[in-house]
Write an enzyme that holds these catalytic residues in place. Structure first.
Site, PDB file in Angstrom:
ATOM      1  N   CYS A 107       0.837  -1.211   0.000  1.00  0.00           N
ATOM      2  CA  CYS A 107       0.000   0.000   0.000  1.00  0.00           C
ATOM      3  C   CYS A 107       0.871   1.260   0.000  1.00  0.00           C
ATOM      4  O   CYS A 107       1.570   1.534   0.979  1.00  0.00           O
ATOM      5  CB  CYS A 107      -0.903  -0.051   1.236  1.00  0.00           C
ATOM      6  SG  CYS A 107      -1.720   1.490   1.658  1.00  0.00           S
ATOM      7  N   CYS A 113       0.244   3.753   2.774  1.00  0.00           N
ATOM      8  CA  CYS A 113       0.744   3.174   4.033  1.00  0.00           C
ATOM      9  C   CYS A 113       2.242   3.393   4.160  1.00  0.00           C
ATOM     10  O   CYS A 113       2.753   3.697   5.247  1.00  0.00           O
ATOM     11  CB  CYS A 113       0.454   1.675   4.103  1.00  0.00           C
ATOM     12  SG  CYS A 113      -1.296   1.244   4.049  1.00  0.00           S
TER      13      CYS A 113
END
Length: 103
Positions: free
Chosen positions: A31, A34
């Site tokens: 991600c 992230c």
């Protein structure tokens, strides 16, 4: 305080059994948001002593992510007294994280 990495084995003890508030960053290694949030979480952990800062890889602990209704990542959940009290979905700035954990 350093960031603690959570697993299904230590989640209950470290989060639900904690006597101080716990911020959990639900993330995954693939991600991009992230990955950008990761260093910010590390900074926050270095500045805050009265809140435990943790990361939980949703790929490795998907049952916990499911239990708390995490459908998008990154998701930050603030736990107090063993209960999820607040949630933030998506990438946010350091100042917003600090405000979030103080609310």
């Amino acid at each position: 305080m350093a960031v603690m990495h959570l697993t299904e084995a230590n989640f209950e003890q470290e989060v639900l059994g904690s006597d101080i508030p716990v911020l959990v960053d639900f993330w995954a290694p693939w991600c991009a948001p992230c990955k950008r949030l990761g260093p910010v979480i590390e900074e926050v952990a270095g500045e805050v002593a009265d809140v435990k800062i943790c990361k939980l890889n949703t790929d490795e602990a998907d049952t916990i992510a499911l239990k708390y209704g995490v459908r998008s990542i990154p998701t930050l959940i603030l736990f107090k007294d063993g209960e999820a009290k607040a949630r933030s979905v998506g990438e946010i700035q350091k100042s917003q994280i600090l405000e979030f954990i103080r609310a």
